[in-house]
Design a protein around this motif. Structure first.
Motif, PDB file in Angstrom:
ATOM      1  N   ASN A  67       0.836  -1.202   0.000  1.00  0.00           N
ATOM      2  CA  ASN A  67       0.000   0.000   0.000  1.00  0.00           C
ATOM      3  C   ASN A  67       0.875   1.258   0.000  1.00  0.00           C
ATOM      4  O   ASN A  67       1.503   1.591   1.000  1.00  0.00           O
ATOM      5  CB  ASN A  67      -0.918  -0.010   1.227  1.00  0.00           C
ATOM      6  N   ASP A  68       0.883   1.972  -1.122  1.00  0.00           N
ATOM      7  CA  ASP A  68       1.697   3.183  -1.243  1.00  0.00           C
ATOM      8  C   ASP A  68       1.182   4.339  -0.399  1.00  0.00           C
ATOM      9  O   ASP A  68       1.882   5.329  -0.218  1.00  0.00           O
ATOM     10  CB  ASP A  68       1.753   3.634  -2.709  1.00  0.00           C
ATOM     11  N   GLN A  69      -0.032   4.246   0.106  1.00  0.00           N
ATOM     12  CA  GLN A  69      -0.616   5.317   0.911  1.00  0.00           C
ATOM     13  C   GLN A  69      -0.080   5.317   2.349  1.00  0.00           C
ATOM     14  O   GLN A  69      -0.172   6.315   3.044  1.00  0.00           O
ATOM     15  CB  GLN A  69      -2.154   5.189   0.943  1.00  0.00           C
TER      16      GLN A  69
END
Length: 122
Positions: A67-69
């Motif tokens: 998850n890049d967030q």
């Protein structure tokens, strides 16, 4: 977090998991995904998840890792927790190094109470 609180937090989370509380791993995963930057707290959460070893944690931790967030730190500790869950050994990797060791004669590279020695790492 107060001094000593991460250690107590980790021990409490592990105890809940070992007592069979099915929500302990879920709660820890949510805490890891919050994006907190407190290194001690993230370390305690990842360590507890790895020690509990609940296989249901694998997929959520894998999703967190990708998850890049999430912050890089949260993702790094998700990787640490995954390693702990997937580890075939029942004790941490560095436990064999500390076996039969004379702690009174230990050098700082082994343990120094500041989490910088090899026996102090996660």
């Amino acid at each position: 977090m107060r001094p000593g609180a991460p250690k107590l937090f980790r021990q409490s989370a592990i105890a809940l998991g070992k007592l069979g509380d099915k929500t302990a791993a879920d709660m820890l995963q949510k805490l890891l995904a919050e994006g907190d930057t407190n290194l001690a707290k993230l370390s305690a959460i990842a360590s507890a998840l790895g020690f509990i070893g609940d296989r249901r944690s694998i997929e959520p931790l894998e999703q967190m890792l990708c998850n890049d967030q999430l912050t890089e730190l949260s993702r790094a500790f998700a990787a640490v927790a995954l390693g702990g869950v997937a580890d075939k050994e029942s004790l941490p990797w560095n436990s064999k190094i500390g076996q039969n060791m004379n702690y009174r004669a230990a050098v700082e590279t082994l343990t120094d109470n500041n989490a910088a020695g090899i026996l102090d790492i996660l």
